[in-house]
Design an enzyme around this catalytic site. Structure first.
Site: not given
Ligand code: ACO
Length: 336
Positions: A116, A256, A290
């Protein structure tokens, strides 16, 4: 004598026609529009459909549009750098394919892979060729067909990513505008938290890797989120400090687009009290998701008409690697 800087003199984006909405995703995996919107800020993303169409297809469209818009003959282009994590093929470089398609036969071309942060690394790399006076016209294109490495049965990643491309033309500027400074960093120990398990030389494709669904993005979301918030904010503050900039003095934050909450934290840590709701913060995540290397130039494309000559802008990114950083530039022309 005024310092020669690399300035962006044109920008163009390309996104595919197909719109994948949260509603459609909620019929594919156990998710909802409410969860996706509140956790990420994404409402829809674009997907490239069509047999045999890869990242170069979108990159070519963006570069062709850029050449037309800036009235540039492809023969004048010295160098094309393509930032991508989803090249058409392992080799040759996608930049080579794009250069060939647009007729930039005098240019040399290569890819930069920094997930990214790819576009951020690439414009700073390109700027050095201009600032030394070595080359006159360099194109940087950020393009990714993320849908080619996304597991559409994994709800934690499939809701985030989309496909798209954006390109900028960089030329020399002696009026003081252009790319001034950068803080670029990486930490390879972060690979375990964000990577694609198979398909590289360490674990080439086999029946087993395909069956195990190892050719897709693997991400430990929470860990990546924390690192993104901390490091993007710190890089922005560092580049501001190096250039004696206050939040009031900065006209634009071009962040980003991985998660609206990460952007909110970044904007607040640089001193924008309204966070992501500040009018200074560029946001396109709701409509494009993204797009990895595509997000920063797609933001520029979307906001181009509002940009004014001399506007102070900070671009910031965080991604796989881990890679991250911030670039400070002043805009070189009035948007139309
Ligand atoms: N719909 C419903 N529930 C979901 C979904 C979804 N799409 N995705 C995850 N959940 C659930 C999980 O299973 C979990 O359930 P549990 O508590 O029963 O286990 C709960 O939601 C919380 O999951 P988390 O992974 O902790 O959710 P979070 O709030 O962290 O959001 C996300 C996930 C959106 C991926 C976030 O962590 C994020 O944005 N991370 C950073 C992404 C990023 O910046 N990446 C870098 C760039 S990408 C690259 O370089 C290629």
């Amino acid at each position: 004598m005024t310092k020669l800087r690399a300035a962006i003199t044109g920008v163009q984006g390309y996104v595919p026609d197909y719109v994948l909405t949260n509603e459609e995703l909620s019929r594919m995996v156990d998710t909802s529009d409410e969860w996706i919107t509140s956790r990420t800020g994404i409402k829809e993303r674009r997907i490239l459909k069509g047999e045999g169409l890869g990242t170069s297809h979108m990159g070519t469209k963006a570069v062709q549009g850029l050449l037309e818009k800036t009235n540039t003959d492809p023969q004048e282009i010295d160098l094309i750098i393509c930032a991508t994590t989803t090249p058409d093929m392992v080799f040759p470089a996608t930049a080579n394919l794009i250069a060939n398609e647009v007729g930039a036969t005098k240019a040399f071309s290569y890819d930069i892979q920094a997930a990214c942060s790819g576009f951020l690394y690439s414009i700073f790399t390109a700027s050095q060729f201009i600032a030394t006076g070595m080359y006159k016209k360099v194109i940087v294109v950020g393009a990714d067909k993320m849908s080619s490495i996304i597991d559409y049965t994994d709800r934690s990643t499939c809701v985030i990513f989309g496909d798209g491309a954006g390109a900028v033309l960089l030329e020399g500027n002696e009026e003081g505008e252009g790319i001034h400074d950068a803080v670029l960093q990486s930490d390879g120990s972060g690979w375990v938290h964000l990577h694609q398990k198979a398909g590289g030389s360490r674990r080439p494709a086999t029946m087993e890797t395909v069956q195990n669904r190892e050719h897709f993005v693997y991400q430990e979301g929470k860990h990546v989120f924390k690192n993104a918030v901390t490091n993007m904010g710190a890089a922005v503050l560092q580049v501001m400090k190096q250039n004696n900039l206050t939040a009031e003095a900065v006209d634009w934050l071009n962040p980003h687009q991985a998660n609206r909450r990460i952007v909110d934290n970044t904007a607040k840590s640089m001193g924008l009290a309204d966070g992501v709701d500040s009018e200074k913060v560029m946001m396109t995540i709701h409509k494009f998701g993204n797009t990895t290397s595509g997000t920063l130039p797609l933001n520029l494309w979307d906001y181009e008409s509002r940009l004014k000559k001399g506007d102070k802008m900070i671009l910031a990114a965080f991604g796989g690697g881990f890679t991250w950083g911030a670039v400070y530039l002043t805009w070189a022309y009035d948007g139309k």
